[in-house]
Design a protein around this motif. Sequence first.
Motif, PDB file in Angstrom:
ATOM      1  N   TRP A  32       0.833  -1.207   0.000  1.00 24.03           N
ATOM      2  CA  TRP A  32       0.000   0.000   0.000  1.00 24.03           C
ATOM      3  C   TRP A  32       0.864   1.252   0.000  1.00 24.03           C
ATOM      4  O   TRP A  32       0.570   2.223  -0.707  1.00 24.03           O
ATOM      5  CB  TRP A  32      -0.915   0.030   1.226  1.00 24.03           C
ATOM      6  CG  TRP A  32      -1.744  -1.186   1.455  1.00 24.03           C
ATOM      7  CD1 TRP A  32      -2.104  -2.129   0.521  1.00 24.03           C
ATOM      8  CD2 TRP A  32      -2.298  -1.637   2.697  1.00 24.03           C
ATOM      9  NE1 TRP A  32      -2.846  -3.124   1.102  1.00 24.03           N
ATOM     10  CE2 TRP A  32      -2.983  -2.847   2.440  1.00 24.03           C
ATOM     11  CE3 TRP A  32      -2.285  -1.138   3.999  1.00 24.03           C
ATOM     12  CZ2 TRP A  32      -3.653  -3.561   3.438  1.00 24.03           C
ATOM     13  CZ3 TRP A  32      -2.941  -1.834   4.995  1.00 24.03           C
ATOM     14  CH2 TRP A  32      -3.620  -3.031   4.720  1.00 24.03           C
ATOM     15  N   ALA A  33       1.922   1.238   0.792  1.00 23.85           N
ATOM     16  CA  ALA A  33       2.763   2.425   0.940  1.00 23.85           C
ATOM     17  C   ALA A  33       3.636   2.672  -0.289  1.00 23.85           C
ATOM     18  O   ALA A  33       3.962   3.826  -0.595  1.00 23.85           O
ATOM     19  CB  ALA A  33       3.643   2.287   2.179  1.00 23.85           C
ATOM     20  N   ASP A  34       4.003   1.617  -1.000  1.00 25.75           N
ATOM     21  CA  ASP A  34       4.984   1.747  -2.082  1.00 25.75           C
ATOM     22  C   ASP A  34       4.359   1.940  -3.463  1.00 25.75           C
ATOM     23  O   ASP A  34       5.087   2.164  -4.433  1.00 25.75           O
ATOM     24  CB  ASP A  34       5.893   0.508  -2.120  1.00 25.75           C
ATOM     25  CG  ASP A  34       6.829   0.449  -0.915  1.00 25.75           C
ATOM     26  OD1 ASP A  34       6.932   1.466  -0.199  1.00 25.75           O
ATOM     27  OD2 ASP A  34       7.433  -0.617  -0.700  1.00 25.75           O
ATOM     28  N   ARG A  35       3.043   1.863  -3.585  1.00 28.14           N
ATOM     29  CA  ARG A  35       2.431   2.009  -4.911  1.00 28.14           C
ATOM     30  C   ARG A  35       2.721   3.387  -5.497  1.00 28.14           C
ATOM     31  O   ARG A  35       2.407   4.410  -4.890  1.00 28.14           O
ATOM     32  CB  ARG A  35       0.914   1.809  -4.810  1.00 28.14           C
ATOM     33  CG  ARG A  35       0.187   1.943  -6.167  1.00 28.14           C
ATOM     34  CD  ARG A  35      -1.316   2.072  -5.992  1.00 28.14           C
ATOM     35  NE  ARG A  35      -1.686   3.343  -5.395  1.00 28.14           N
ATOM     36  CZ  ARG A  35      -1.944   4.460  -6.095  1.00 28.14           C
ATOM     37  NH1 ARG A  35      -1.846   4.460  -7.407  1.00 28.14           N
ATOM     38  NH2 ARG A  35      -2.285   5.572  -5.472  1.00 28.14           N
ATOM     39  N   PRO A  36       3.289   3.461  -6.714  1.00 28.47           N
ATOM     40  CA  PRO A  36       3.499   4.768  -7.345  1.00 28.47           C
ATOM     41  C   PRO A  36       2.168   5.386  -7.765  1.00 28.47           C
ATOM     42  O   PRO A  36       1.225   4.684  -8.149  1.00 28.47           O
ATOM     43  CB  PRO A  36       4.354   4.438  -8.579  1.00 28.47           C
ATOM     44  CG  PRO A  36       4.921   3.072  -8.316  1.00 28.47           C
ATOM     45  CD  PRO A  36       3.901   2.366  -7.484  1.00 28.47           C
ATOM     46  N   ALA A  37       2.092   6.691  -7.711  1.00 32.38           N
ATOM     47  CA  ALA A  37       0.883   7.397  -8.152  1.00 32.38           C
ATOM     48  C   ALA A  37       0.600   7.074  -9.612  1.00 32.38           C
ATOM     49  O   ALA A  37       1.513   6.900 -10.421  1.00 32.38           O
ATOM     50  CB  ALA A  37       1.064   8.895  -7.971  1.00 32.38           C
ATOM     51  N   GLY A  38      -0.692   6.965  -9.942  1.00 32.81           N
ATOM     52  CA  GLY A  38      -1.087   6.723 -11.323  1.00 32.81           C
ATOM     53  C   GLY A  38      -1.001   5.285 -11.764  1.00 32.81           C
ATOM     54  O   GLY A  38      -1.200   4.979 -12.937  1.00 32.81           O
ATOM     55  N   THR A  39      -0.709   4.372 -10.834  1.00 33.58           N
ATOM     56  CA  THR A  39      -0.633   2.950 -11.172  1.00 33.58           C
ATOM     57  C   THR A  39      -1.686   2.176 -10.399  1.00 33.58           C
ATOM     58  O   THR A  39      -2.159   2.604  -9.344  1.00 33.58           O
ATOM     59  CB  THR A  39       0.750   2.368 -10.837  1.00 33.58           C
ATOM     60  OG1 THR A  39       0.966   2.445  -9.416  1.00 33.58           O
ATOM     61  CG2 THR A  39       1.852   3.148 -11.552  1.00 33.58           C
ATOM     62  N   ALA A  40      -2.054   1.024 -10.945  1.00 27.80           N
ATOM     63  CA  ALA A  40      -3.053   0.185 -10.292  1.00 27.80           C
ATOM     64  C   ALA A  40      -2.468  -0.455  -9.038  1.00 27.80           C
ATOM     65  O   ALA A  40      -1.250  -0.619  -8.901  1.00 27.80           O
ATOM     66  CB  ALA A  40      -3.529  -0.899 -11.256  1.00 27.80           C
ATOM     67  N   LEU A  41      -3.350  -0.809  -8.120  1.00 32.24           N
ATOM     68  CA  LEU A  41      -2.934  -1.504  -6.911  1.00 32.24           C
ATOM     69  C   LEU A  41      -2.538  -2.930  -7.287  1.00 32.24           C
ATOM     70  O   LEU A  41      -3.298  -3.633  -7.956  1.00 32.24           O
ATOM     71  CB  LEU A  41      -4.084  -1.516  -5.901  1.00 32.24           C
ATOM     72  CG  LEU A  41      -3.736  -1.855  -4.450  1.00 32.24           C
ATOM     73  CD1 LEU A  41      -2.830  -0.781  -3.860  1.00 32.24           C
ATOM     74  CD2 LEU A  41      -5.023  -1.962  -3.628  1.00 32.24           C
ATOM     75  N   PRO A  42      -1.343  -3.406  -6.889  1.00 34.65           N
ATOM     76  CA  PRO A  42      -0.904  -4.751  -7.271  1.00 34.65           C
ATOM     77  C   PRO A  42      -1.817  -5.833  -6.700  1.00 34.65           C
ATOM     78  O   PRO A  42      -2.498  -5.628  -5.685  1.00 34.65           O
ATOM     79  CB  PRO A  42       0.502  -4.845  -6.659  1.00 34.65           C
ATOM     80  CG  PRO A  42       0.942  -3.437  -6.453  1.00 34.65           C
ATOM     81  CD  PRO A  42      -0.317  -2.670  -6.139  1.00 34.65           C
ATOM     82  N   PRO A  43      -1.825  -7.006  -7.334  1.00 33.05           N
ATOM     83  CA  PRO A  43      -2.684  -8.105  -6.870  1.00 33.05           C
ATOM     84  C   PRO A  43      -2.365  -8.573  -5.450  1.00 33.05           C
ATOM     85  O   PRO A  43      -3.233  -9.119  -4.770  1.00 33.05           O
ATOM     86  CB  PRO A  43      -2.407  -9.223  -7.885  1.00 33.05           C
ATOM     87  CG  PRO A  43      -1.869  -8.531  -9.098  1.00 33.05           C
ATOM     88  CD  PRO A  43      -1.125  -7.344  -8.586  1.00 33.05           C
ATOM     89  N   ASP A  44      -1.116  -8.375  -4.998  1.00 30.71           N
ATOM     90  CA  ASP A  44      -0.747  -8.852  -3.666  1.00 30.71           C
ATOM     91  C   ASP A  44      -1.015  -7.818  -2.573  1.00 30.71           C
ATOM     92  O   ASP A  44      -0.481  -7.907  -1.476  1.00 30.71           O
ATOM     93  CB  ASP A  44       0.727  -9.260  -3.628  1.00 30.71           C
ATOM     94  CG  ASP A  44       1.667  -8.135  -4.046  1.00 30.71           C
ATOM     95  OD1 ASP A  44       1.184  -7.116  -4.568  1.00 30.71           O
ATOM     96  OD2 ASP A  44       2.896  -8.286  -3.846  1.00 30.71           O
ATOM     97  N   ALA A  45      -1.901  -6.842  -2.871  1.00 34.31           N
ATOM     98  CA  ALA A  45      -2.196  -5.799  -1.886  1.00 34.31           C
ATOM     99  C   ALA A  45      -3.258  -6.214  -0.883  1.00 34.31           C
ATOM    100  O   ALA A  45      -3.515  -5.502   0.085  1.00 34.31           O
ATOM    101  CB  ALA A  45      -2.640  -4.518  -2.591  1.00 34.31           C
ATOM    102  N   GLY A  46      -3.918  -7.349  -1.124  1.00 33.91           N
ATOM    103  CA  GLY A  46      -4.865  -7.864  -0.146  1.00 33.91           C
ATOM    104  C   GLY A  46      -6.320  -7.545  -0.394  1.00 33.91           C
ATOM    105  O   GLY A  46      -7.192  -7.965   0.369  1.00 33.91           O
ATOM    106  N   ALA A  47      -6.635  -6.790  -1.455  1.00 32.16           N
ATOM    107  CA  ALA A  47      -8.033  -6.443  -1.753  1.00 32.16           C
ATOM    108  C   ALA A  47      -8.619  -7.458  -2.732  1.00 32.16           C
ATOM    109  O   ALA A  47      -7.948  -7.901  -3.659  1.00 32.16           O
ATOM    110  CB  ALA A  47      -8.121  -5.039  -2.337  1.00 32.16           C
ATOM    111  N   THR A  48      -9.875  -7.831  -2.550  1.00 28.67           N
ATOM    112  CA  THR A  48     -10.542  -8.749  -3.460  1.00 28.67           C
ATOM    113  C   THR A  48     -11.127  -7.973  -4.637  1.00 28.67           C
ATOM    114  O   THR A  48     -11.045  -6.741  -4.707  1.00 28.67           O
ATOM    115  CB  THR A  48     -11.673  -9.498  -2.740  1.00 28.67           C
ATOM    116  OG1 THR A  48     -12.708  -8.554  -2.397  1.00 28.67           O
ATOM    117  CG2 THR A  48     -11.162 -10.181  -1.479  1.00 28.67           C
TER     118      THR A  48
END
Length: 309
Positions: free
Chosen positions: A268-284
């Motif tokens: 969550w903390a490392d996601r760059p602005a303007g990019t999608a949340l990675p699959p391993d971020a824990g959200a379904t």
Amino acid sequence: MTKSTDEADHSAALNCLLRTALTAVNQQSVHLLALRRWGGGELEARIRDVDRADFPSTLAIIDHLVAERLPITIESEGFIPGASERAILLAEQRVEANLAAAVVPLAGGDGPASRLAAAVAAPRPSYGDWITVRLAQAPDRTPNLLSLVDEFAGLFADLTVLGEQALVHAFVHWHRGVRTDADAAWGVSGAAMMRAGDIIHLLADQGAVPVPDEMPALVIRAAPAQAIEADRHLARRCRETALATARRCSTEPAKSLANKVAVEATVWADRPAGTALPPDAGATHTFASFERTRRRYLREAATTDGEAG
């Protein structure tokens, strides 16, 4: 009273209503998830019904404030859920009293603020009456609060506030036309809520519920770049709190859950602005599309308001 003064009064009253409504939804979530582990029944069904009304109303308040570029000045707020039928009813009654008081300054008008307040007010009388009747029948039993409540109090507080903050920022990004960041903020909010839910499940299986410790500051920013940085800061706090929690945990399931939060909070903390949340971020997939969420919970007319930002 001038129009600008009237708008300022409505903005302040809506902020108060939003804070109270968010707290109500947070507490309802704890009670619902715990009660499902304990067999549910009429108490779960009644709280579920009011939650289904309160969650969309809360989103509508956020949407209005952000779309109209009104300041969101709410602070974080703790709550004490119950771990027995009587304690749950008393906790719900406390929040109901706060909600009833919060709608009063906005009642009776015909503007958007009054209509939003009316939506929040709608379930209150019947739900409040039901609680009163049920309390007269509920056994007086002391809740079973275990040591794990203390171990997870700080992490549960951090996740709760991140869930709120990222949720509001999803609306900020949406109304500023940054849809990828809106989806990502909604995903972070959902992932934080899911991990808070895992804590609830873990404790409920042992007859307890989490009680949030001192809540971190809730920082709402109207500029997308500042909103992203505020969420990153809180995600980093979640990671550090999760690591500290893992070191203290006395059972392997608790330690494993805390370490899982630490790993995901790093994403969550490392996601760059303007990019999608990675699959391993824990959200379904439920939290993949903020647009789908808006269409589900808000009227179509509200969906298109202010999209140009």
